[in-house]
Design a protein around this motif. Structure first.
Motif, PDB file in Angstrom:
ATOM      1  N   PRO A 213       0.797  -1.234   0.000  1.00 58.33           N
ATOM      2  CA  PRO A 213       0.000   0.000   0.000  1.00 58.33           C
ATOM      3  C   PRO A 213       0.826   1.279   0.000  1.00 58.33           C
ATOM      4  N   LYS A 214       2.151   1.173   0.281  1.00 60.46           N
ATOM      5  CA  LYS A 214       2.982   2.368   0.404  1.00 60.46           C
ATOM      6  C   LYS A 214       4.055   2.469  -0.685  1.00 60.46           C
ATOM      7  N   ILE A 215       4.150   1.493  -1.547  1.00 62.65           N
ATOM      8  CA  ILE A 215       5.267   1.462  -2.485  1.00 62.65           C
ATOM      9  C   ILE A 215       5.159   2.587  -3.519  1.00 62.65           C
ATOM     10  N   HIS A 216       6.263   3.307  -3.719  1.00 67.47           N
ATOM     11  CA  HIS A 216       6.292   4.377  -4.729  1.00 67.47           C
ATOM     12  C   HIS A 216       7.250   4.050  -5.875  1.00 67.47           C
ATOM     13  N   THR A 217       8.182   3.110  -5.648  1.00 64.25           N
ATOM     14  CA  THR A 217       9.139   2.735  -6.690  1.00 64.25           C
ATOM     15  C   THR A 217       9.233   1.221  -6.797  1.00 64.25           C
ATOM     16  N   PHE A 218       8.970   0.715  -7.996  1.00 62.56           N
ATOM     17  CA  PHE A 218       9.095  -0.715  -8.266  1.00 62.56           C
ATOM     18  C   PHE A 218       9.977  -0.859  -9.497  1.00 62.56           C
ATOM     19  N   ALA A 219      11.168  -1.419  -9.327  1.00 57.97           N
ATOM     20  CA  ALA A 219      12.122  -1.486 -10.436  1.00 57.97           C
ATOM     21  C   ALA A 219      12.817  -2.836 -10.468  1.00 57.97           C
ATOM     22  N   THR A 220      12.598  -3.559 -11.557  1.00 54.95           N
ATOM     23  CA  THR A 220      13.334  -4.800 -11.778  1.00 54.95           C
ATOM     24  C   THR A 220      14.229  -4.695 -13.007  1.00 54.95           C
ATOM     25  N   ILE A 221      14.238  -3.525 -13.627  1.00 58.99           N
ATOM     26  CA  ILE A 221      15.241  -3.185 -14.625  1.00 58.99           C
ATOM     27  C   ILE A 221      15.804  -1.837 -14.211  1.00 58.99           C
ATOM     28  N   VAL A 222      17.115  -1.712 -14.223  1.00 61.78           N
ATOM     29  CA  VAL A 222      17.760  -0.550 -13.634  1.00 61.78           C
ATOM     30  C   VAL A 222      18.376   0.317 -14.709  1.00 61.78           C
ATOM     31  N   ASP A 223      18.246   1.605 -14.574  1.00 61.64           N
ATOM     32  CA  ASP A 223      18.787   2.558 -15.547  1.00 61.64           C
ATOM     33  C   ASP A 223      20.296   2.416 -15.688  1.00 61.64           C
ATOM     34  N   GLY A 224      20.780   2.524 -16.924  1.00 59.85           N
ATOM     35  CA  GLY A 224      22.203   2.636 -17.171  1.00 59.85           C
ATOM     36  C   GLY A 224      23.024   1.411 -16.869  1.00 59.85           C
ATOM     37  N   GLU A 225      22.418   0.243 -16.875  1.00 60.46           N
ATOM     38  CA  GLU A 225      23.155  -0.970 -16.549  1.00 60.46           C
ATOM     39  C   GLU A 225      23.364  -1.829 -17.788  1.00 60.46           C
ATOM     40  N   SER A 226      24.351  -2.722 -17.716  1.00 59.66           N
ATOM     41  CA  SER A 226      24.549  -3.688 -18.781  1.00 59.66           C
ATOM     42  C   SER A 226      23.505  -4.789 -18.656  1.00 59.66           C
TER      43      SER A 226
END
Length: 421
Positions: A213-226
């Motif tokens: 209920p509180k999540i603001h960021t969900f990332a399983t692919i990360v910017d600028g990575e190989s």
């Protein structure tokens, strides 16, 4: 009345000052020193000079306690860590060794955020042990910098020992046991950033995003990575989560809190799409419709799910996951290119995202999209805060859309696919 007598101001004013400002305040007089010194110690930043000096203080303190007897009772009571440790809320270290690691963490009972650049299994074990006994307020763990493949069971044990409930987790690799441990913290989780997810399934991702209920960021692919060796994506059916009883999408707890979504949504058949004439995937790997109109139906429902994230600011469905310095790897048809994805055209249902008026960044890098001039005009009209679009296929049919944006909306950053060399 001095502001020291107003508790709200004592908390507010120091929190607005920089480290240099706090250091100046400490030097004013004894009263100011008593007020501002705890705030000066709240965050031990990650710059090499600060960390080196902090570790030197800890080492001196350790030697004083373990290798010689104190000269008097006053010296016995004095300890750098016992005096300043309870004031520390944020700490950044290169690693945690067997000797100093426990000494540092055990004397920081108020620690809320810990960043460790190098996290070995031994380091994870130290952290797990101190979480059980001392770090009862730690809610944020980050691994920032060089990383190694940790044992999944060790990481899972560490994640399971949090007392206060994890709020922010940024770790390069979380395996299947780790995600099972993490799911127990969904009620408190506010941000999750992970690069590799070996053993994860689409249902794991669904369980996290639908239950926080509180999540603001969900990332399983990360910017600028190989390119990641193990990257899990949402299957369209799990992302849609259609409730047959109500004949509508199931309600997710994250709908009003999510601001950043960085994950792939796949499993959408795209009739008429032909793999590019390169290496992968071969034609037989392209998903076919189970019945006429299935692609359109699935896309509409995926758009509908995305539209429910009404406060979304960053929507990243694609990822530039190759080394931009290696031209040979920049081919349209490699394993990272998405064919079973949203078309991102008005015809496919893009108009359903009209309500995302807070959206600032759209990333469709390495996706088989169909974004034309009409689509970007629509985006500019309905997403007034739009600042960047990543991934227009300017070497093919989306060139005109990119050119229109550059001419008519120069404030919007256009980062096209295939313009790196």
């Amino acid at each position: 009345m001095p502001f020291f007598d107003i508790l709200e101001l004592v908390e507010l004013i120091p929190s607005l000052l920089t480290t240099n400002d706090l250091a100046q305040c400490v030097r004013v007089n004894k009263s100011w020193q008593a007020v501002f010194t705890p705030f000066l110690w709240r965050c031990i930043p990650g710059t090499s000079g600060n960390e080196t000096r902090f570790c030197e203080l800890v080492h001196e303190d350790y030697l004083a306690q373990h290798h010689r007897q104190p000269k008097n009772e006053e010296e016995r009571k004095f300890s750098v860590l016992s005096k300043y440790g309870p004031w520390i809320h944020e700490l950044t270290l290169s690693s945690l060794n067997d000797r100093l690691g426990p000494a540092i963490l055990q004397n920081c009972p108020e620690l809320k955020k810990l960043t460790v650049r190098f996290m070995s299994d031994a380091c994870i074990g130290i952290l797990a042990a101190t979480l059980r006994s001392h770090l009862r307020k730690l809610t944020t763990i980050e691994q920032d910098g060089f990383w190694v493949q940790n044992t999944d069971s060790a990481m899972a044990e560490m994640l399971s020992t949090c007392h206060a409930g994890w709020k922010y987790i940024r770790i390069p690799v979380l395996g299947v046991h780790s995600v099972d441990a993490l799911i127990k913290h969904c009620p408190t989780l506010e941000a999750l950033e992970v690069r590799e997810t070996p053993g994860w399934s689409s249902s794991h991702m669904h369980q996290i995003l639908s239950s926080c209920p509180k999540i603001h960021t969900f990332a399983t692919i990360v910017d600028g990575e190989s390119r990641a060796a193990h990257e899990t994506h949402f299957l369209a059916r799990d992302f849609i989560d259609f409730d047959q009883t109500s004949n509508s999408l199931a309600a997710w707890k994250s709908e009003s809190s999510l601001k950043v979504f960085r994950a792939k949504v796949m499993g959408i058949p795209r009739p008429g799409v032909v793999p590019h004439d390169h290496y992968e995937p071969p034609p037989e790997k392209v998903l076919r419709e189970a019945y006429p109109g299935q692609s359109q139906e699935l896309q509409h429902r995926v758009y509908e799910r995305l539209a429910r994230f009404s406060h979304l600011e960053k929507l990243q469905l694609g990822h530039d996951s190759r080394d931009v310095g290696d031209e040979f790897l920049y081919i349209d048809g490699d394993v990272d290119y998405q064919y079973e994805c949203l078309e991102m055209s008005l015809k496919s249902g893009l108009w359903i995202l009209e309500g995302l008026d807070q959206l600032r960044v759209l990333n469709v890098m390495r996706m088989e999209t169909r974004i034309g001039v009409e689509e970007v005009k629509w985006m500019v009209k309905h997403w007034p805060k739009l600042q960047a679009i990543h991934g227009l296929n300017v070497d093919r049919d989306e060139r005109e859309a990119g050119q229109w944006l550059k001419q008519e909306c120069p404030w919007i950053q256009v980062i096209p696919f295939q313009e790196f060399f």
